[in-house]
Design an enzyme around this catalytic site. Structure first.
Site, PDB file in Angstrom:
ATOM      1  N   SER A 187       0.792  -1.223   0.000  1.00 53.86           N
ATOM      2  CA  SER A 187       0.000   0.000   0.000  1.00 53.86           C
ATOM      3  C   SER A 187       0.826   1.275   0.000  1.00 53.86           C
ATOM      4  CB  SER A 187      -0.944  -0.005   1.195  1.00 53.86           C
ATOM      5  OG  SER A 187      -0.199  -0.111   2.388  1.00 53.86           O
ATOM      6  N   HIS A 215      -6.107  -3.652  -0.891  1.00 59.78           N
ATOM      7  CA  HIS A 215      -5.953  -2.632  -1.931  1.00 59.78           C
ATOM      8  C   HIS A 215      -6.175  -3.222  -3.324  1.00 59.78           C
ATOM      9  CE1 HIS A 215      -4.815   0.833   0.454  1.00 59.78           C
ATOM     10  NE2 HIS A 215      -4.153   0.010   1.225  1.00 59.78           N
ATOM     11  N   LYS A 244     -12.596  -0.088   1.893  1.00 61.58           N
ATOM     12  CA  LYS A 244     -11.882   0.639   0.837  1.00 61.58           C
ATOM     13  C   LYS A 244     -12.766   0.688  -0.418  1.00 61.58           C
ATOM     14  CE  LYS A 244      -7.443   0.261   3.026  1.00 61.58           C
ATOM     15  NZ  LYS A 244      -6.674  -0.762   3.699  1.00 61.58           N
TER      16      LYS A 244
HETATM   17  C1  LIG Z   1      -6.496  -1.096   5.124  1.00 64.75           C
HETATM   18  C2  LIG Z   1      -5.770  -2.379   5.278  1.00 64.75           C
HETATM   19  C3  LIG Z   1      -6.078  -3.264   6.313  1.00 64.75           C
HETATM   20  C4  LIG Z   1      -7.064  -2.921   7.378  1.00 64.75           C
HETATM   21  O1  LIG Z   1      -8.360  -2.921   6.873  1.00 64.75           O
HETATM   22  P1  LIG Z   1      -9.550  -2.326   7.786  1.00 64.75           P
HETATM   23  O2  LIG Z   1     -10.758  -2.989   7.279  1.00 64.75           O
HETATM   24  O3  LIG Z   1      -9.523  -0.858   7.580  1.00 64.75           O
HETATM   25  O4  LIG Z   1      -9.216  -2.685   9.188  1.00 64.75           O
HETATM   26  C5  LIG Z   1      -5.426  -4.477   6.350  1.00 64.75           C
HETATM   27  N1  LIG Z   1      -4.505  -4.802   5.419  1.00 64.75           N
HETATM   28  C6  LIG Z   1      -4.172  -3.970   4.424  1.00 64.75           C
HETATM   29  C7  LIG Z   1      -3.145  -4.379   3.408  1.00 64.75           C
HETATM   30  C8  LIG Z   1      -4.788  -2.731   4.330  1.00 64.75           C
HETATM   31  O5  LIG Z   1      -4.447  -1.891   3.363  1.00 64.75           O
END
Ligand SMILES: *Cc1c(COP(=O)(O)O)cnc(C)c1O
Length: 406
Positions: A187, A215, A244
């Site tokens: 990310s 992502h 996301k």
């Molecule tokens: C955003 C993210 C998370 C956490 O996700 P949430 O649902 O916001 O807790 C976990 N792993 C990765 C790679 C992320 O980008």
């Protein structure tokens, strides 16, 4: 003041002095490509280049409607963990929906993917087992691994030689189960994991592969089915988020073969000891999968925005790592510069965030931009123009070519 509070104040002063302080801006509209942000008692309208709102669904009328309807039919929340009296029909529908979308047999929901990653390792891996993790994996994977008793191996980001050496070591040590775990997309850089190579290596050493696809789910690969689908491989376990691309509200999941998911329902601690996802969120997430699955137009917009931004920014002289993901970092070096750049861009009506240590290595501070289908080609032009203006003010890129003297 107590000693504890005084010590904490000193620690906070150090964070400020090192230019590592993270603030929060207050958004007063719905999350979108154009938002209003509170400033000095007013609200400033800005272009938003730093949300994970890849498909622009965070404020989509159909998702909002689905959530409204579920609020009316199911109320606010379950006031229970899932297995006591907290499972709604909307939860199991979403579990089936996400499992089939990402190509797995079954799925289990969590309040967040942070919890999914926190709860996935400990039930699966004991002291006889091994887990092999990419160095740049998300913090929640690192924390989840800490909670299990398996032997831990770490390989450099995308370093297949080191991965193979770890697999060999783990096999050599007589490990019962070996699990290789990687982000599908890293990310901070927007790099894709080398999933075909990782899958082949895992198979050679009879190891399982887990992908955290936060992502990617919804916009990477055919119909947005994720990075495994993009690479044409099958993962043994996929974790992901609804926070996301898939609506941006909340919720995470583990998708895998049914026995794995069944075991999680019996043993995964964030599932057993934490309140169920609000049903309205589950309803809107199911609707988000419908829109994502059918959303080639949104994915086209997103891809075109990303390639336009990359091309125009590189032409202006900014330093961007190669790639094709809508995460596009603009590399700046020092934290202070990233902070100044973000502040300058905000004044120009472009909302971005500086990323610096400890989120990225020291000396690799950056502005991490993220493209969205909620942005238009004109928005991208406007954003690049602001980057050029502020970049020149900070002497990051050359000024305009001087007019030739007669
Ligand atoms: C955003 C993210 C998370 C956490 O996700 P949430 O649902 O916001 O807790 C976990 N792993 C990765 C790679 C992320 O980008």
């Amino acid at each position: 003041m107590s000693d504890i509070l005084r010590d904490i104040s000193l620690e906070l002063d150090e964070i400020r002095a090192a230019n590592l302080w993270k603030g929060e801006r207050r958004i007063v509209t719905a999350q979108s490509g154009h938002i209003k942000v509170a400033r000095d008692g007013n609200a400033l309208e800005v272009l938003n280049l730093c949300a994970n709102n890849y498909l622009g669904l965070a404020n989509h009328p159909e998702l909002v409607k689905a959530a409204h309807e579920a609020l009316d039919s199911h109320g606010l929340g379950m006031a229970s963990v899932r297995f006591i009296c907290g499972t709604a029909d909307l939860h199991t529908e979403l579990e089936q929906r996400i499992a089939s979308y990402v190509g797995q047999e079954d799925a289990i929901l969590f309040a967040a993917c942070f919890d999914a990653n926190g709860g996935v390792f400990e039930p699966l891996l004991g002291g006889q087992d091994a887990v092999i993790s990419d160095q740049l994996n998300h913090a929640s994977i690192i924390d989840g691994i800490r909670l299990c008793k398996a032997a831990r191996y770490r390989y450099g980001n995308g370093d297949m030689g080191e991965l193979e050496a770890s697999l060999e070591k783990a096999r050599g040590s007589g490990a019962r189960r070996i699990l290789v775990v990687t982000d599908g997309v890293f990310s901070m850089d927007g790099y894709f994991a080398k999933l075909s190579e990782i899958r082949a290596l895992a198979d050679r050493y009879d190891a399982w592969l887990m992908i955290d696809d936060c992502h990617a789910t919804g916009f990477v690969g055919p119909q947005g089915r994720g990075s495994a689908a993009r690479a044409g491989i099958k993962a043994d376990i996929i974790t992901g988020t609804f926070g996301k691309a898939l609506g941006g509200a909340a919720g995470g999941f583990i998708a895998a073969a049914k026995p794995v998911v069944d075991l999680m329902r019996q043993r995964s601690r964030p599932y057993l000891f934490s309140n169920a996802l609000p049903p309205a969120i589950a309803a809107s997430a199911s609707k988000a999968i419908d829109l994502a699955e059918a959303g080639d137009d949104l994915r086209d917009r997103l891809r075109d925005n990303a390639s336009q931004f990359r091309t125009e920014m590189a032409a202006a002289g900014f330093s961007l790592p190669d790639g094709e993901h809508p995460i596009i970092p603009v590399m700046l070096g020092e934290a202070e510069l990233a902070q100044k750049m973000a502040a300058g861009l905000f004044e120009e009506g472009v909302y971005v965030t500086g990323f610096f240590f400890p989120v990225v290595p020291k000396g690799q501070a950056r502005i991490r931009t993220q493209m969205s289908a909620a942005l238009s080609p004109q928005d991208i032009d406007q954003a690049v123009a602001a980057f050029i203006k502020v970049g020149r003010e900070l002497s990051l890129i050359p000024g305009p070519k001087p007019c030739p003297k007669p």
